[in-house]
Design an enzyme around this catalytic site. Structure first.
Site, short mmCIF file in Angstrom:
data_model
loop_
_atom_site.label_atom_id
_atom_site.label_comp_id
_atom_site.label_asym_id
_atom_site.label_seq_id
_atom_site.Cartn_x
_atom_site.Cartn_y
_atom_site.Cartn_z
CD GLU A 33 -2.56 1.29 2.64
OE1 GLU A 33 -2.70 2.42 3.15
OE2 GLU A 33 -2.97 0.24 3.15
CB CYS A 60 -3.46 5.30 4.16
SG CYS A 60 -4.58 4.22 5.05
#
Length: 517
Positions: free
Chosen positions: A258, A295
Site C-alpha cells: 500500500e 492513508c
C-alpha cells in the site's frame, strides 16, 4: 621477530558495527531511549530461519486460532503500557490509540474465527467422471511460507507488528518476520514480546514472529530465499523500491504494497448549493483527522466554481482544528516543504495557510491548510500526495472540466462523491460508475477516513494506491498469503483431512459443483 597478530598477510576479522535504534518524541524531536540495534544480514537470516522452523506448528488450525486469540488477550492485558508507549513515540493521543488497540485485538479475533470456519481454504472436490474423461480432483489453499511485514508509520498497532498483515498471515498458517518502523521501535518491541509470550503459552515456537530493525535489514528480509511474500504499508518511493527488489529476486515473490493515495472527493453542483455548511465541516474533520496522517485522507477535492459558501465553511472549520505534531521530524519537514512548494505554484490560492505552529509541550506542531486552484491550472505536482493536514480544492466549471480532471487521476484507495438529496437518478449512477476505475472503495455522501474491519471491506486500489488487487483490511486479506494446490487421484490416506469425502473437520466446500456448508 614479528608476532602472528600483526603479520601483514593476515586477514583481520571485520569489526562488528552496531547501529543503535532510538525511540524519539515527535513532539520535541528528542531521543527517549535506545531500544534495539539495527539487524545485520546474520540477524535477518536467524529471524527468517526461526520463522520457517515454526511453520509446521501452524499446520494445526485449532492451534493457529488459539495463537491469534491469545495474542489479543496479551495485548489487552498490557493495554496501558502499549498505549502509553505508542503515544510517547507517535503523539497520536491516548483516545486515538485506545481505539486503534481495540481494532487490532478485534481483527486478531476475527481472523481466529475465520480460521475456525475454514471457508478461506476454498475446498473444491470434483469426483472422477469417465464421461468427461475427468480424474478425481481435490483442491484447497495452502500457506505460502514466511511473510515479511513492514510496519506503517501512522498506525503503530493496527498496521504494524500486531496489525492486519501479521494477523492475516498467521491465520493463513504463515509465520511472520516484521521490519519495525523507526518511528515506533519501542512499541514494536513491546508488541512482539507480547505475541511471543502468547505463542509460548500455547506451545508454538516463539520464532513464529520475528522482529528486525533497520533499512538494510528490510532489504535483506525481502531478498532472503526463505521469504515467500511481503506486506508493506508506506510511501510510494519506499514501496516501489522494495517491490522491485522482490521482483528482481531469482525467485520473484508476491509484494502486496500500500503506497500512496489522494483519495479524491467529487462534490456536485447541487450538493455544494444545498449542503455547503455540512460538507465544509465534514471535509475539515476528515482531512485533519489524525493530523492528516491517514492513508485515506481526502487530499484532492473537486468543487464547482462559484460556490464560495462551501469553501468558507471549510476554511472556518479547518481553522478550528488544533495544531499538533506529525509522526516524526522528517515527515514534518517533508510536509512543510510540500506546502511551500504547492502554495507557490501559479494560480494556487492559499485559503488557509498551513505551517509550523508550536504549542505548549509540542514545539514541532503544525497547523492545517487549504489550497485552491482552477481546474485549468491544475499542475501534475498537485496530483501527488502531501502527507499531513493539507487538502487541495480544484474548482471545475461544467462536466467537461470535471471529466478532464478525473482522466488525469491515478489509482487511489478511495473515491468519494457528494450528492444532493434528490440526486439519485441515472446521472448520479453514471457519475459513481465513472469513479470505479479510480479506486478500490467508493464512498457516497460520506468521508473516506475510517476503514471498517468487516468482511465486505476492500482496502486497496489501482497503482500507486497498491501494487496488487488484494485488500489489507477485512477477512479476504488472508488470501494474499495462500496458494491453491490440486490433488489428482490421491488415495484418501494420503490426502489432508479437509479433502476427505467424509469431511471430518466440517469445512465449507464445493463438491461436484454444489456448495456444502
Amino acid at each position: 621477530m614479528q608476532s602472528d597478530a600483526v603479520k601483514p598477510d593476515a586477514v583481520q576479522p571485520e569489526a562488528v558495527q552496531t547501529v543503535p535504534v532510538w525511540s524519539a518524541d515527535p513532539r520535541t524531536g528528542e531521543q527517549r531511549a535506545q531500544v534495539a540495534v539495527e539487524a545485520g544480514p546474520p540477524d535477518v537470516d536467524r529471524a527468517v530461519r526461526a520463522a520457517a522452523a515454526a511453520e509446521p506448528a501452524l499446520a494445526d488450525r485449532a492451534l493457529r486460532a488459539a495463537l491469534l486469540r491469545a495474542a489479543a488477550e496479551r495485548l489487552e492485558s498490557a493495554a496501558e503500557e502499549v498505549i502509553a508507549t505508542a503515544d510517547a513515540e507517535t503523539a497520536l493521543g491516548v483516545p486515538r490509540l485506545t481505539g486503534e488497540l481495540a481494532r487490532t485485538t478485534y481483527q486478531l479475533r476475527a481472523f481466529a474465527d475465520i480460521v475456525d470456519e475454514g471457508a478461506f481454504l476454498d475446498v473444491v472436490i470434483d469426483h472422477a467422471d469417465p464421461a468427461l474423461a475427468r480424474p478425481d480432483l481435490r483442491r484447497m489453499k495452502l500457506p505460502l511460507g514466511v511473510v515479511a511485514v513492514f510496519s506503517a508509520s501512522n498506525f503503530p498497532l493496527a498496521f504494524s507488528v500486531p496489525g492486519g498483515d501479521t494477523a492475516s498471515a498467521l491465520a493463513a498458517g504463515c509465520p511472520v518476520v516484521v521490519k519495525a518502523h523507526p518511528d515506533h521501535p519501542a512499541t514494536g518491541e513491546l508488541c512482539a514480546g507480547l505475541i511471543r509470550e502468547a505463542a509460548r503459552a500455547i506451545g508454538v515456537p516463539e520464532g513464529v514472529l520475528g522482529l528486525v530493525h533497520g533499512l538494510e535489514a528490510g532489504l535483506e528480509l525481502v531478498r532472503h530465499p526463505l521469504t515467500a511474500a511481503v506486506g508493506f504499508t508506506g510511501s510510494v518511493r519506499g514501496g516501489r523500491a522494495l517491490h522491485d527488489v522482490a521482483a528482481a529476486r531469482p525467485r520473484p515473490i508476491p509484494f502486496h504494497g500500500e503506497l500512496g493515495s489522494l483519495n479524491p472527493v467529487l462534490v456536485t453542483e447541487r450538493a455544494a448549493a444545498t449542503r455547503a455548511e455540512e460538507l465544509g465541516a465534514g471535509l475539515a474533520g476528515s482531512f485533519t483527522l489524525g493530523n492528516g496522517q491517514f492513508c485515506v485522507k481526502p487530499g484532492l477535492v473537486l468543487v464547482p466554481a462559484g460556490e464560495p459558501a462551501l469553501e468558507k465553511a471549510l476554511v472556518a472549520a479547518a481553522g478550528q482544528a488544533p495544531a499538533g505534531p506529525l509522526l516524526d521530524p522528517r515527515i514534518r519537514e517533508a510536509f512543510l516543504a510540500g506546502v511551500e512548494q504547492r502554495s507557490a505554484f501559479p494560480g494556487v490560492e492559499v485559503l488557509l495557510a498551513a505551517g509550523s505552529a508550536p504549542v505548549e509541550g509540542a514545539p514541532l506542531a503544525v497547523r492545517a491548510g487549504v489550497l485552491a486552484v482552477a481546474a485549468a491550472e491544475l499542475r501534475e505536482e498537485l496530483l501527488e500526495e502531501c502527507f499531513g493536514p493539507l487538502t487541495v480544492l480544484v474548482r471545475y466549471s461544467g462536466t467537461e472540466e470535471l471529466a478532464a480532471v478525473l482522466d488525469r487521476l491515478a489509482g487511489n484507495l478511495t473515491a468519494t462523491v457528494q450528492l444532493a438529496a434528490d440526486e439519485r437518478g441515472p446521472e448520479a449512477a453514471a457519475l459513481l460508475q465513472r469513479l470505479v476505475p479510480l479506486a478500490g472503495r467508493l464512498v457516497v455522501d460520506g468521508w473516506p477516513t475510517g476503514v471498517a474491519v468487516a468482511p465486505a471491506m476492500h482496502h486497496g486500489g489501482p497503482y500507486p494506491a497498491t501494487t496488487s488487487t488484494s485488500t489489507s483490511v477485512g477477512g479476504t486479506a488472508i488470501e494474499r498469503w495462500l496458494r491453491p494446490v490440486s490433488y489428482q487421484n490421491g488415495p484418501p490416506e494420503l490426502l489432508p483431512p479437509e479433502l476427505h469425502d467424509a469431511n471430518p473437520l466440517a469445512v465449507p466446500r464445493r463438491v461436484d459443483g454444489r456448495r456444502e456448508s
